[in-house]
Write a protein that holds these residues in place. Sequence first.
Motif, mmCIF file in Angstrom:
data_model
loop_
_atom_site.group_PDB
_atom_site.id
_atom_site.type_symbol
_atom_site.label_atom_id
_atom_site.label_comp_id
_atom_site.label_asym_id
_atom_site.label_seq_id
_atom_site.Cartn_x
_atom_site.Cartn_y
_atom_site.Cartn_z
ATOM 1 N N ARG A 4 8.335 19.085 28.471
ATOM 2 C CA ARG A 4 7.722 18.079 27.604
ATOM 3 C C ARG A 4 7.653 18.673 26.207
ATOM 4 N N SER A 46 8.602 6.154 26.425
ATOM 5 C CA SER A 46 8.811 4.700 26.404
ATOM 6 C C SER A 46 10.201 4.321 26.925
ATOM 7 N N GLU A 47 11.211 5.163 26.673
ATOM 8 C CA GLU A 47 12.556 4.897 27.197
ATOM 9 C C GLU A 47 12.558 4.981 28.725
ATOM 10 N N ASP A 107 9.198 13.930 23.971
ATOM 11 C CA ASP A 107 10.472 13.868 24.686
ATOM 12 C C ASP A 107 10.368 14.653 25.983
ATOM 13 N N ARG A 162 5.653 11.602 18.821
ATOM 14 C CA ARG A 162 6.809 11.453 19.714
ATOM 15 C C ARG A 162 6.767 12.540 20.778
ATOM 16 N N SER A 202 17.711 14.096 27.311
ATOM 17 C CA SER A 202 16.275 13.918 27.085
ATOM 18 C C SER A 202 15.968 12.470 26.719
ATOM 19 N N ARG A 203 14.748 12.071 27.050
ATOM 20 C CA ARG A 203 14.304 10.704 26.783
ATOM 21 C C ARG A 203 12.841 10.708 26.382
ATOM 22 N N ARG A 204 12.507 9.718 25.606
ATOM 23 C CA ARG A 204 11.114 9.497 25.259
ATOM 24 C C ARG A 204 10.418 8.820 26.435
#
Length: 148
Positions: A71, A42-43, A82, A80, A38-40
Motif C-alpha cells: 500500500r 477506487s479502481e 495505490d 491517493r 498497481s491500482r487505486r
Amino acid sequence: MSPGHTKVSAEECPVREVLDRIGDKWSVLVVALLGDGSRRFSELRRSIDRISQRMLTLTLRQLERDGLVTRTFYPEIPPRVDYALTRLGHTLLEPIQALSAWAAANRGSILAARERYDARVAEAAKAAPAPGRAAPRAAARPAARRGR
C-alpha cells in the motif's frame, strides 16, 4: 498432506492457514486484478462487482498483512493510495490463473451436475411424506409379535 493424514487443524497445516486467506472470493479477485499492475482503491472497487468498501478495505489489509500486497500513500489533494502485488504476491498469480482456467473449462460440467443434483433432491422431496404425516408402515410385523 499425505493421503493417510485425516485431521486437518489450522495449527498443524500450513495449507489450511494460507487457504483461509487466499481462498475467499475477494482475495482471489484482488490479486488477479493487481496482476495487471498497481491500482487505486477506487479502481479496484469499480472493477469488483458487489464488493462493499468495507470488505475491500478488510481484504486489502489482510493481503498487505500477509505480504502479498503493498500500500503506497501519496499525500496529495485528494489523497491517493495505490495497491500493488509484492514479489510474493506475483508468485500467487500462476495458481490463480490455473484455477481460473480450470473454472472456465469446467463451468458447464459443474452447472450440469448442479441441475442433476437439484432434480434428484426435488424428486426425493416429492416422494417423502408430507410434514406431520407418518411414513407408511412396513407390511411385515416383527418376528416377536407374530404369534399373538
